[in-house]
Design a protein around this motif. Structure first.
Motif, PDB file in Angstrom:
ATOM      1  N   GLY A  99      10.283  11.692  -6.531  1.00 56.74           N
ATOM      2  CA  GLY A  99       8.803  11.155  -6.490  1.00 56.74           C
ATOM      3  C   GLY A  99       8.262  11.729  -4.843  1.00 56.74           C
ATOM      4  N   ALA A 100       7.366  11.098  -4.165  1.00 56.34           N
ATOM      5  CA  ALA A 100       7.159  11.352  -2.942  1.00 56.34           C
ATOM      6  C   ALA A 100       8.271  11.519  -1.857  1.00 56.34           C
ATOM      7  N   PRO A 101       9.255  10.333  -1.849  1.00 56.75           N
ATOM      8  CA  PRO A 101      10.388  10.512  -0.905  1.00 56.75           C
ATOM      9  C   PRO A 101      10.900  11.969  -1.004  1.00 56.75           C
ATOM     10  N   GLN A 102      11.394  12.379  -2.306  1.00 53.17           N
ATOM     11  CA  GLN A 102      12.074  13.600  -2.309  1.00 53.17           C
ATOM     12  C   GLN A 102      11.264  14.935  -2.055  1.00 53.17           C
ATOM     13  N   SER A 106       0.914  19.824   5.682  1.00 45.93           N
ATOM     14  CA  SER A 106       0.500  20.280   6.731  1.00 45.93           C
ATOM     15  C   SER A 106       1.436  20.322   8.201  1.00 45.93           C
ATOM     16  N   VAL A 107       2.136  19.234   8.188  1.00 46.48           N
ATOM     17  CA  VAL A 107       3.202  19.068   9.202  1.00 46.48           C
ATOM     18  C   VAL A 107       4.357  20.340   9.012  1.00 46.48           C
ATOM     19  N   ALA A 108       4.449  20.713   7.655  1.00 47.68           N
ATOM     20  CA  ALA A 108       5.605  21.846   7.497  1.00 47.68           C
ATOM     21  C   ALA A 108       5.227  23.143   8.011  1.00 47.68           C
ATOM     22  N   THR A 109       3.579  23.410   7.976  1.00 48.33           N
ATOM     23  CA  THR A 109       3.088  24.559   8.550  1.00 48.33           C
ATOM     24  C   THR A 109       3.399  24.647   9.853  1.00 48.33           C
ATOM     25  N   LEU A 110       2.904  23.302  10.567  1.00 41.80           N
ATOM     26  CA  LEU A 110       3.103  23.105  12.066  1.00 41.80           C
ATOM     27  C   LEU A 110       4.512  23.529  12.336  1.00 41.80           C
ATOM     28  N   ARG A 111       5.376  22.991  11.928  1.00 38.36           N
ATOM     29  CA  ARG A 111       6.907  22.812  12.267  1.00 38.36           C
ATOM     30  C   ARG A 111       7.294  24.536  12.041  1.00 38.36           C
ATOM     31  N   ARG A 112       6.813  25.188  11.091  1.00 39.54           N
ATOM     32  CA  ARG A 112       7.210  26.432  11.257  1.00 39.54           C
ATOM     33  C   ARG A 112       6.476  27.211  12.466  1.00 39.54           C
ATOM     34  N   LEU A 113       5.530  26.969  12.968  1.00 45.18           N
ATOM     35  CA  LEU A 113       5.033  27.578  14.089  1.00 45.18           C
ATOM     36  C   LEU A 113       5.925  27.220  15.231  1.00 45.18           C
ATOM     37  N   PHE A 114       6.166  25.644  15.368  1.00 49.12           N
ATOM     38  CA  PHE A 114       7.075  25.146  16.367  1.00 49.12           C
ATOM     39  C   PHE A 114       8.404  26.126  16.524  1.00 49.12           C
ATOM     40  N   ASP A 115       8.959  26.239  15.092  1.00 48.30           N
ATOM     41  CA  ASP A 115      10.143  26.981  15.092  1.00 48.30           C
ATOM     42  C   ASP A 115      10.297  28.237  15.720  1.00 48.30           C
ATOM     43  N   GLU A 116       9.133  29.053  15.185  1.00 47.25           N
ATOM     44  CA  GLU A 116       9.035  30.402  15.649  1.00 47.25           C
ATOM     45  C   GLU A 116       8.972  30.366  17.211  1.00 47.25           C
ATOM     46  N   GLN A 117       8.173  29.693  17.724  1.00 47.76           N
ATOM     47  CA  GLN A 117       8.009  29.630  19.030  1.00 47.76           C
ATOM     48  C   GLN A 117       9.133  28.909  19.940  1.00 47.76           C
ATOM     49  N   ARG A 118       9.920  28.381  19.456  1.00 51.41           N
ATOM     50  CA  ARG A 118      11.019  27.576  20.045  1.00 51.41           C
ATOM     51  C   ARG A 118      10.468  26.506  20.974  1.00 51.41           C
ATOM     52  N   TRP A 119       9.563  25.962  20.364  1.00 52.86           N
ATOM     53  CA  TRP A 119       9.029  24.741  20.977  1.00 52.86           C
ATOM     54  C   TRP A 119       9.815  23.476  20.340  1.00 52.86           C
ATOM     55  N   ASP A 141       0.887  -1.286  -0.019  1.00 55.29           N
ATOM     56  CA  ASP A 141       0.178  -0.025  -0.036  1.00 55.29           C
ATOM     57  C   ASP A 141       0.813   1.087   0.011  1.00 55.29           C
ATOM     58  N   GLY A 142       2.266   1.132  -0.262  1.00 54.87           N
ATOM     59  CA  GLY A 142       3.117   2.313  -0.121  1.00 54.87           C
ATOM     60  C   GLY A 142       2.736   3.288  -1.305  1.00 54.87           C
ATOM     61  N   GLU A 143       2.435   2.892  -2.371  1.00 56.27           N
ATOM     62  CA  GLU A 143       2.027   3.599  -3.555  1.00 56.27           C
ATOM     63  C   GLU A 143       0.823   4.245  -3.212  1.00 56.27           C
ATOM     64  N   ARG A 144      -0.136   3.722  -2.724  1.00 56.61           N
ATOM     65  CA  ARG A 144      -1.559   4.478  -2.333  1.00 56.61           C
ATOM     66  C   ARG A 144      -1.261   5.440  -0.982  1.00 56.61           C
ATOM     67  N   LEU A 145      -0.379   5.141  -0.312  1.00 52.23           N
ATOM     68  CA  LEU A 145      -0.100   5.932   0.942  1.00 52.23           C
ATOM     69  C   LEU A 145       0.857   7.272   0.369  1.00 52.23           C
ATOM     70  N   ALA A 146       1.479   7.062  -0.574  1.00 54.23           N
ATOM     71  CA  ALA A 146       2.781   8.134  -0.796  1.00 54.23           C
ATOM     72  C   ALA A 146       1.886   9.415  -1.139  1.00 54.23           C
ATOM     73  N   PRO A 147       0.843   9.708  -1.849  1.00 55.69           N
ATOM     74  CA  PRO A 147       0.228  11.121  -1.951  1.00 55.69           C
ATOM     75  C   PRO A 147      -0.463  11.572  -0.937  1.00 55.69           C
ATOM     76  N   LEU A 148      -1.022  10.561  -0.114  1.00 56.26           N
ATOM     77  CA  LEU A 148      -1.478  11.202   0.961  1.00 56.26           C
ATOM     78  C   LEU A 148      -0.461  11.577   2.156  1.00 56.26           C
ATOM     79  N   ALA A 149       0.557  10.994   2.241  1.00 58.22           N
ATOM     80  CA  ALA A 149       1.717  11.467   2.751  1.00 58.22           C
ATOM     81  C   ALA A 149       2.373  12.607   2.570  1.00 58.22           C
ATOM     82  N   VAL A 150       2.542  13.188   1.282  1.00 59.78           N
ATOM     83  CA  VAL A 150       3.033  14.209   0.574  1.00 59.78           C
ATOM     84  C   VAL A 150       2.000  15.260   1.193  1.00 59.78           C
ATOM     85  N   GLU A 151       0.565  15.048   1.224  1.00 63.84           N
ATOM     86  CA  GLU A 151      -0.234  15.983   1.530  1.00 63.84           C
ATOM     87  C   GLU A 151      -0.409  16.529   3.129  1.00 63.84           C
TER      88      GLU A 151
END
Length: 183
Positions: A74-77, A33-46, A19-29
């Motif tokens: 692909g998705a890994p990159q 969202s994780v990148a947005t959260l990470r920016r907040l955590f970095d800004e707050q120094r959490w 199921d890796g091929e099916r999960l890959a595009p969902l993981a990219v999405e």
């Protein structure tokens, strides 16, 4: 007051599993969202903590895993480009599903005086769920970010039900988590 920690679980992957091929595009999405959260955590120094399996390669380190994904089209990159750990981030290799099992995660959380855990990653119905259960058994408050945790559509509702109805973790969207953390 204890600060929250963002835990990013298993998003560095070759997607070479059933199921890796099916999960890959969902993981990219989810990674976006994780990148947005990470920016907040970095800004707050959490604290931002990455916990990833080692692809069965017991001789490689976390940064080597990221480099391997960076060099895999692909998705890994795409995920590696979005989420490459920074110098202030923590990284942990894990041998099995839970980020707590046979890792120094619990000690790290105590040393950096963490409050609630914000869980993201792949797969919500496996490694994220196992980590949430283990966190709950260690009396950590957990928030699972529903749009930042990849899961196959047919498993999504059952996983959300297990998390929410069992009291293991609260599931919230990225926007809800951000609003809760900044209030």
């Amino acid at each position: 007051m204890p600060k929250p920690a963002l835990l990013i679980i298993d998003l560095f992957s070759r997607f070479d599993f059933p199921d890796g091929e099916r999960l890959a595009p969902l993981a990219v999405e989810a990674a976006a969202s994780v990148a947005t959260l990470r920016r907040l955590f970095d800004e707050q120094r959490w604290p931002v903590i990455y916990a990833n399996d080692n692809f069965g390669n017991w001789k490689c380190g976390f940064r080597e895993l990221v480099d391997e994904c960076t060099n895999t089209p692909g998705a890994p990159q795409r995920i590696a480009q979005l989420l490459r750990p920074g110098p202030d981030h923590y990284t942990i290799l894990k041998p099995k599903h839970s980020a707590f099992l046979s890792t120094p995660l619990q000690i790290l959380l105590e040393k950096v005086e963490v409050g609630p855990l914000v869980l993201t990653g792949m797969a919500m119905d496996s490694c994220v769920l196992a980590t949430a259960i283990d966190a709950n058994s260690r009396e950590h408050e957990c928030l699972v970010v529903s749009d930042a945790a990849a899961v196959l559509p047919e498993r999504r509702q059952a996983t959300l039900d297990v998390l929410d109805k069992s009291g293991v973790a609260k599931t919230l969207s990225s926007d809800e988590v951000i609003a809760a953390l900044l209030s």
